[in-house]
Design a protein around this motif. Structure first.
Motif, short mmCIF file in Angstrom:
data_model
loop_
_atom_site.label_atom_id
_atom_site.label_comp_id
_atom_site.label_asym_id
_atom_site.label_seq_id
_atom_site.Cartn_x
_atom_site.Cartn_y
_atom_site.Cartn_z
N UNK A 352 25.86 47.11 36.42
CA UNK A 352 25.90 45.96 35.53
C UNK A 352 24.78 45.00 35.91
N UNK A 353 23.80 44.84 35.03
CA UNK A 353 22.63 44.01 35.34
C UNK A 353 22.87 42.53 35.09
N UNK A 354 23.94 42.15 34.39
CA UNK A 354 24.22 40.74 34.13
C UNK A 354 25.72 40.47 34.29
N UNK A 355 26.23 40.59 35.52
CA UNK A 355 27.65 40.33 35.72
C UNK A 355 27.98 38.85 35.58
N UNK A 356 29.21 38.57 35.16
CA UNK A 356 29.69 37.20 35.02
C UNK A 356 30.59 36.87 36.19
N UNK A 357 30.38 35.66 36.71
CA UNK A 357 31.12 35.27 37.90
C UNK A 357 32.62 35.18 37.64
N UNK A 358 32.98 34.68 36.46
CA UNK A 358 34.40 34.56 36.12
C UNK A 358 34.69 35.27 34.81
#
Length: 488
Positions: A352-358
């Motif tokens: 995943x190149x753009x994971x979301x923190x939450x």
């Protein structure tokens, strides 16, 4: 010496010419030292380098082949290698780190250092467990009288004292001791000016070295040096409900605490029966300790890591053919003990190149870590130095065996140079190098215990010219890295 006086200098143990009361001149030096991709600086030289803020180790950032950010943490990049792939040694003994959290200060007192050698590539076979470069620091090894100094600043205080031994009261030195230390008090001088919840870095370091001359041929050394740093910061979890003052809500209640420390103790025996035969046996213990505690929302990372080892180290040199052939050999037996406890954060999908923190579902998860393992890392090397008729050839090889994954590697390496009568020298060298990745990457619970040793190939060539007191040098190099460990 006085004008016109003649002094006879012997390169080795002088013969008994005029009895025991005759005074002599002792000359010490390095034998078989590499010229290619190596720079040696004395402490008096490096103190004159601009921009080192009174710290000798910061001065190496100005040397050729060295790159460092202007306001970084002191870690350096040698010819494009990863900063973690370098190895720092003090008299051949390991150091956990070289700069405190407050990066102006190193963990060594300036006056404890005698010389610093920077090997930026193609270094000889007696150095190992590095794919970038070697920073070999030598401490002072001569104390003629009691002395020392102390210094105080807004951030810290340091002191160094030293004295010789004379057990027989005959005026001849039977050894010496050197002790140095530093302690910070940033929390006292700056603590009142910082926002609530922030504790400035607090650190200390110490170095102790003693030498006992048992006889003209035998000496015993004892070393003990260590350092410790701590830092903590937290954001108030009570918002002010003012959009001009409040941080992003995800940072409310965030906290960070970090400690790092290392210590090394060593006992060393040196035997020098002649200028053509020397040996050194060292028994040491080294431990590197790190603690990290961070929280951001529901994500927590809390981990304590101890990476220690006990080792038996031996180095031997023999000159079977005077002025033409020098043989260097040695090895090290390491028993490594790693302990890790706590939790760590893992990316659910490493691709995943753009994971979301939450994100929902979460892109990050917290997993427990509880590891304790012991393994062996054993090494040996052999190098010969052939000199004569302007040539210098240093072929050698190194063998490393890592018991955890049953991997054995044999690394050839060597240098070749030719010096013309015009004081022009052509230099060339190449070698294969391996190193252990960071111990946390071998974690059975959060890493990969089947990882292989990282590998690098170094190639370099150059030319140097002596012009009076000047030395002009130019080099080209190529370094190729494989089997690099990537943390997801």
């Amino acid at each position: 010496t006085a004008p016109g006086q003649t002094v006879l200098v012997y390169a080795g143990v002088p013969p008994d010419i005029a009895g025991d009361d005759d005074e002599g001149l002792t000359v010490t030096g390095q034998r078989g030292e590499q010229q290619l991709s190596r720079y040696r600086v004395r402490i008096d030289e490096i103190k004159r380098i601009p921009g080192q803020f009174g710290e000798a180790l910061r001065g190496v950032e100005s040397l050729p082949g060295v790159n460092a950010p202007p306001f970084g943490d002191g870690e350096i990049v040698l010819r494009g290698a990863d900063e973690d792939s370098n190895t720092y040694l003090l008299d051949g003994l390991p150091m956990g780190y070289v700069f405190h959290f407050f990066p102006v200060n190193s963990v060594l007192h300036n006056d404890f250092i005698q010389t610093i050698d920077i090997y930026s590539g193609a270094y000889p076979a007696n150095f190992g467990d590095a794919t970038g470069g070697i920073i070999a620091i030598e401490s002072i090894d001569e104390v003629e009288k009691f002395g020392g100094n102390a210094a105080f600043s807004l951030f810290s205080a340091n002191a160094l004292f030293k004295a010789p031994f004379d057990f027989n009261d005959d005026g001849e030195s039977d050894g010496y001791w050197i002790g140095a230390g530093r302690a910070s008090y940033l929390d006292l001088t700056l603590g009142g000016f910082l926002p609530d919840g922030i504790r400035p870095p607090v650190y200390w370091d110490g170095q102790f070295k003693t030498k006992f001359n048992l006889s003209p041929e035998h000496s015993i050394y004892f070393y003990a040096f260590a350092a410790k740093d701590s830092f903590a910061a937290a954001i108030d979890d009570t918002p002010e409900f003012d959009p001009t003052k409040d941080l992003d809500p995800i940072f409310i209640g965030a906290s960070l605490a970090s400690d790092q420390a290392f210590h090394t103790e060593a006992l060393r025996w040196e035997w020098s029966p002649s200028s053509r035969l020397q040996s050194r046996i060292t028994l040491y213990w080294f431990d590197n300790i790190r603690f990290f505690d961070a929280q951001l929302g529901d994500i927590t990372f809390r981990q304590k890591q101890e990476n220690g080892r006990g080792a038996l180290q031996g180095d031997f040199s023999w000159e079977p053919w005077k002025d033409h052939l020098l043989v260097l050999t040695g090895g090290e037996l390491r028993s490594i003990q790693v302990r890790q406890n706590g939790t760590t954060v893992r990316l659910v999908d490493p691709n995943d190149e753009s994971p979301e923190l939450f994100g929902s579902p979460p892109d990050f998860i917290t997993i427990p870590i509880r590891d304790s393992y012991r393994t062996q890392y054993n090494t040996g090397y052999l190098m010969t130095v052939w000199t004569g008729w302007g040539f210098e050839f240093k072929p050698g090889f190194r063998v490393d065996h890592f018991a955890l994954n049953k991997q054995t590697v044999v690394d050839p390496k060597g240098t070749l140079s030719y010096a013309f009568p015009t004081k022009t020298t052509l230099l060339s060298g190449a070698g294969v190098y391996h190193r252990l990745p960071a111990p946390e990457t071998y974690s059975p619970s959060s890493g990969n215990p089947n990882l292989r040793l990282e590998r690098a190939e170094h190639y370099a060539a150059g030319i140097q010219q002596e012009i009076g007191r000047w030395l002009l040098k130019a080099e080209v190099f190529r370094q190729y890295y494989t089997d690099l460990v990537v943390v997801d």
